[in-house]
Scaffold this motif. Structure first.
Motif, PDB file in Angstrom:
ATOM      1  N   GLU A 200       1.197  -1.287  -0.049  1.00 13.34           N
ATOM      2  CA  GLU A 200      -0.025   0.236  -0.335  1.00 13.34           C
ATOM      3  C   GLU A 200       0.839   1.534  -0.352  1.00 13.34           C
ATOM      4  O   GLU A 200       0.869   2.090  -0.781  1.00 13.34           O
ATOM      5  N   LYS A 201       1.567   1.472   0.938  1.00 12.43           N
ATOM      6  CA  LYS A 201       2.757   2.511   0.769  1.00 12.43           C
ATOM      7  C   LYS A 201       3.466   2.178  -0.690  1.00 12.43           C
ATOM      8  O   LYS A 201       3.730   3.841  -0.587  1.00 12.43           O
ATOM      9  N   SER A 202       4.045   1.644  -1.341  1.00 15.04           N
ATOM     10  CA  SER A 202       4.339   1.111  -2.280  1.00 15.04           C
ATOM     11  C   SER A 202       3.577   2.455  -3.109  1.00 15.04           C
ATOM     12  O   SER A 202       4.043   3.000  -4.521  1.00 15.04           O
ATOM     13  N   ILE A 203       2.323   1.435  -3.524  1.00 17.74           N
ATOM     14  CA  ILE A 203       1.374   2.667  -4.646  1.00 17.74           C
ATOM     15  C   ILE A 203       0.810   3.994  -4.222  1.00 17.74           C
ATOM     16  O   ILE A 203       1.389   4.665  -5.322  1.00 17.74           O
ATOM     17  N   LYS A 204       0.332   4.346  -2.765  1.00 21.41           N
ATOM     18  CA  LYS A 204       0.684   5.472  -2.650  1.00 21.41           C
ATOM     19  C   LYS A 204       1.585   6.594  -2.863  1.00 21.41           C
ATOM     20  O   LYS A 204       1.755   7.732  -3.127  1.00 21.41           O
ATOM     21  N   ASN A 205       3.071   6.085  -3.012  1.00 16.88           N
ATOM     22  CA  ASN A 205       4.317   6.463  -3.544  1.00 16.88           C
ATOM     23  C   ASN A 205       4.585   7.461  -4.647  1.00 16.88           C
ATOM     24  O   ASN A 205       5.049   7.894  -5.563  1.00 16.88           O
ATOM     25  N   PRO A 210      -2.189  10.206  -2.944  1.00 16.08           N
ATOM     26  CA  PRO A 210      -2.402   8.786  -2.667  1.00 16.08           C
ATOM     27  C   PRO A 210      -3.995   8.309  -2.168  1.00 16.08           C
ATOM     28  O   PRO A 210      -4.419   7.102  -1.755  1.00 16.08           O
ATOM     29  N   ASP A 211      -5.044   9.400  -1.928  1.00 15.71           N
ATOM     30  CA  ASP A 211      -5.937   8.822  -1.118  1.00 15.71           C
ATOM     31  C   ASP A 211      -6.697   8.400  -2.459  1.00 15.71           C
ATOM     32  O   ASP A 211      -7.472   8.254  -2.089  1.00 15.71           O
ATOM     33  N   LEU A 212      -6.658   8.428  -3.478  1.00 15.40           N
ATOM     34  CA  LEU A 212      -7.374   7.191  -4.507  1.00 15.40           C
ATOM     35  C   LEU A 212      -7.245   5.671  -4.900  1.00 15.40           C
ATOM     36  O   LEU A 212      -7.277   5.493  -5.230  1.00 15.40           O
ATOM     37  N   VAL A 213      -5.786   5.822  -3.688  1.00 19.42           N
ATOM     38  CA  VAL A 213      -5.787   4.347  -3.764  1.00 19.42           C
ATOM     39  C   VAL A 213      -6.806   3.909  -2.356  1.00 19.42           C
ATOM     40  O   VAL A 213      -6.622   3.427  -1.660  1.00 19.42           O
ATOM     41  N   THR A 214      -6.987   2.560  -3.183  1.00 17.26           N
ATOM     42  CA  THR A 214      -8.163   1.799  -2.704  1.00 17.26           C
ATOM     43  C   THR A 214      -7.849   0.461  -2.341  1.00 17.26           C
ATOM     44  O   THR A 214      -6.360   0.377  -2.705  1.00 17.26           O
ATOM     45  N   GLU A 215      -8.554  -0.156  -1.291  1.00 13.29           N
ATOM     46  CA  GLU A 215      -8.087  -1.346  -1.245  1.00 13.29           C
ATOM     47  C   GLU A 215      -8.436  -2.192  -2.028  1.00 13.29           C
ATOM     48  O   GLU A 215      -7.262  -3.823  -2.260  1.00 13.29           O
ATOM     49  N   LYS A 264       3.113  15.097 -10.988  1.00 13.57           N
ATOM     50  CA  LYS A 264       3.586  14.227  -9.798  1.00 13.57           C
ATOM     51  C   LYS A 264       4.895  12.893  -9.635  1.00 13.57           C
ATOM     52  O   LYS A 264       4.638  12.480  -8.506  1.00 13.57           O
ATOM     53  N   ASP A 265       5.405  12.786 -10.714  1.00 15.47           N
ATOM     54  CA  ASP A 265       6.134  11.791 -10.537  1.00 15.47           C
ATOM     55  C   ASP A 265       6.721  12.041 -10.030  1.00 15.47           C
ATOM     56  O   ASP A 265       7.845  13.133 -10.498  1.00 15.47           O
ATOM     57  N   ARG A 266       7.194  11.631  -8.732  1.00 13.08           N
ATOM     58  CA  ARG A 266       9.350  11.736  -8.493  1.00 13.08           C
ATOM     59  C   ARG A 266       9.873  10.526  -8.356  1.00 13.08           C
ATOM     60  O   ARG A 266      10.463   9.740  -8.263  1.00 13.08           O
ATOM     61  N   LEU A 267       8.898   9.096  -9.372  1.00  9.02           N
ATOM     62  CA  LEU A 267       9.959   8.040  -9.151  1.00  9.02           C
ATOM     63  C   LEU A 267      10.820   8.709 -10.868  1.00  9.02           C
ATOM     64  O   LEU A 267      11.791   8.582 -10.695  1.00  9.02           O
ATOM     65  N   GLU A 297      -3.798   4.938 -14.660  1.00  8.45           N
ATOM     66  CA  GLU A 297      -4.179   4.047 -13.429  1.00  8.45           C
ATOM     67  C   GLU A 297      -4.685   4.989 -12.275  1.00  8.45           C
ATOM     68  O   GLU A 297      -6.491   4.846 -12.553  1.00  8.45           O
ATOM     69  N   GLU A 298      -4.254   6.303 -11.914  1.00  9.31           N
ATOM     70  CA  GLU A 298      -4.712   7.172 -11.514  1.00  9.31           C
ATOM     71  C   GLU A 298      -6.456   8.309 -11.790  1.00  9.31           C
ATOM     72  O   GLU A 298      -6.857   8.810 -11.052  1.00  9.31           O
TER      73      GLU A 298
END
Length: 311
Positions: A200-205, A210-215, A264-267, A297-298
């Motif tokens: 989860e942390k890696s996807i949010k990164n 990050p609030d768009l990352v669902t379960e 906002k791509d930091r990678l 995807e976002e």
């Protein structure tokens, strides 16, 4: 006395560590088990280069230049769901799980060089009798897409590069799971242990929001990473698919190219998108201010609209 308390502290820490590791045990899962959830129709499997490649082929088969979607590291063909829902109404759309990821799993020869990935793309298209296509890829998939255009220019009609890699690595922030997979001790530990919180942390990164990352999204990435062999293959992928190797040939790419980037791509920061735009003569860069490393995807609706205009 100090030594006694230190030993007690170490014992307590060891107990808590043991509990944490035990609670996050995650053993490999078979393709058969995972397919029940992640490979319903229209999923199929294609024998290519000694692998059963998981793929989907949707839209009108009369389309002579289908769109081929190539996902990034630790993702799967599902990352393109939003785009496919729109594109398949007009175009034939092919997507598949790359070697080392999704349900396709490890390459039998442990080969994850960029040259081999490009060969796998062509082998899949040969099997599906596709002579020429629009190649679209995100991150590693973008690197594979433009590398395929370098090696096989006659097989590519257009390129769509979404936060693509290929330049020497210069990230502002790297997902924790990527860092651990490249560490010899940590990668050995993660062979049978994988905290879902780490995924989860890696996807949010890599998301702009990050609030768009669902379960549900976390579960997909988590479960497909448990496909037998994927975790060990990820380490080999990082060691072999080296950025920078083909940069001197990038100028040979001459097909119309759409560059999509999340500000906002930091990678793979936006500066690399601008470098691609300078190097590829027939290219156009579109920047989405609120999105991160996986803009398709976002926010599939906004990004696929740009794709439709380009096509």
């Amino acid at each position: 006395m100090i030594l006694k308390y230190s030993l007690y502290l170490l014992l307590i820490l060891a107990v808590f560590l043991g509990i944490y590791l035990y609670s996050n045990l995650a053993y490999d899962k078979s393709v058969a088990e995972l397919s029940k959830r992640w490979a319903p129709e229209p999923s199929q499997f294609l024998n290519v280069a000694g692998m059963n490649v998981h793929y989907r082929d949707e839209g009108p088969k009369s389309d002579k230049a289908p769109i081929v979607l190539i996902h990034g590291t630790s993702a799967s063909l599902h990352t393109w769901d939003g785009w496919v829902e729109v594109l398949k109404e007009q175009r034939r759309v092919i997507r598949f799980d790359l070697p080392a990821f999704g349900l396709t799993g490890p390459d039998p020869k442990n080969n994850y060089t960029i040259e081999h990935y490009a060969k796998v793309v062509i082998a899949v298209l040969d099997k599906l009798k596709v002579d020429k296509s629009v190649l679209a890829g995100n991150s590693l998939g973008g690197y594979i897409a433009w590398a395929t255009a370098v090696f096989h220019p006659d097989r590519v009609s257009k390129l769509i590069l979404v936060d693509a890699s290929g330049y020497p690595y210069d990230p502002e922030s790297v997902p924790l799971a990527f860092k651990l997979s490249q560490n010899p001790i940590a990668s050995r530990l993660l062979k049978n242990i994988l905290p879902k919180s780490l995924v989860e942390k890696s996807i949010k990164n890599v998301y702009g929001n990050p609030d768009l990352v669902t379960e549900e999204l976390v579960n997909r990435y988590y479960e497909l990473s448990l496909r037998e062999g994927n975790r060990s293959a990820l380490k080999a992928r990082f060691e072999q698919t080296l950025p920078g190797a083909l940069i001197e040939k990038l100028h040979t790419v001459s097909v119309p190219t759409l560059l999509i980037w999340g500000r906002k791509d930091r990678l793979i920061p936006l500066k690399f998108g601008k470098q691609f735009e300078q190097e590829i003569v027939n290219s156009e860069l579109i920047v989405f201010d609120d999105l991160g490393h996986v803009p398709h995807e976002e926010n599939p609706q906004a990004t696929v609209s740009a794709v439709l205009k380009f096509l």
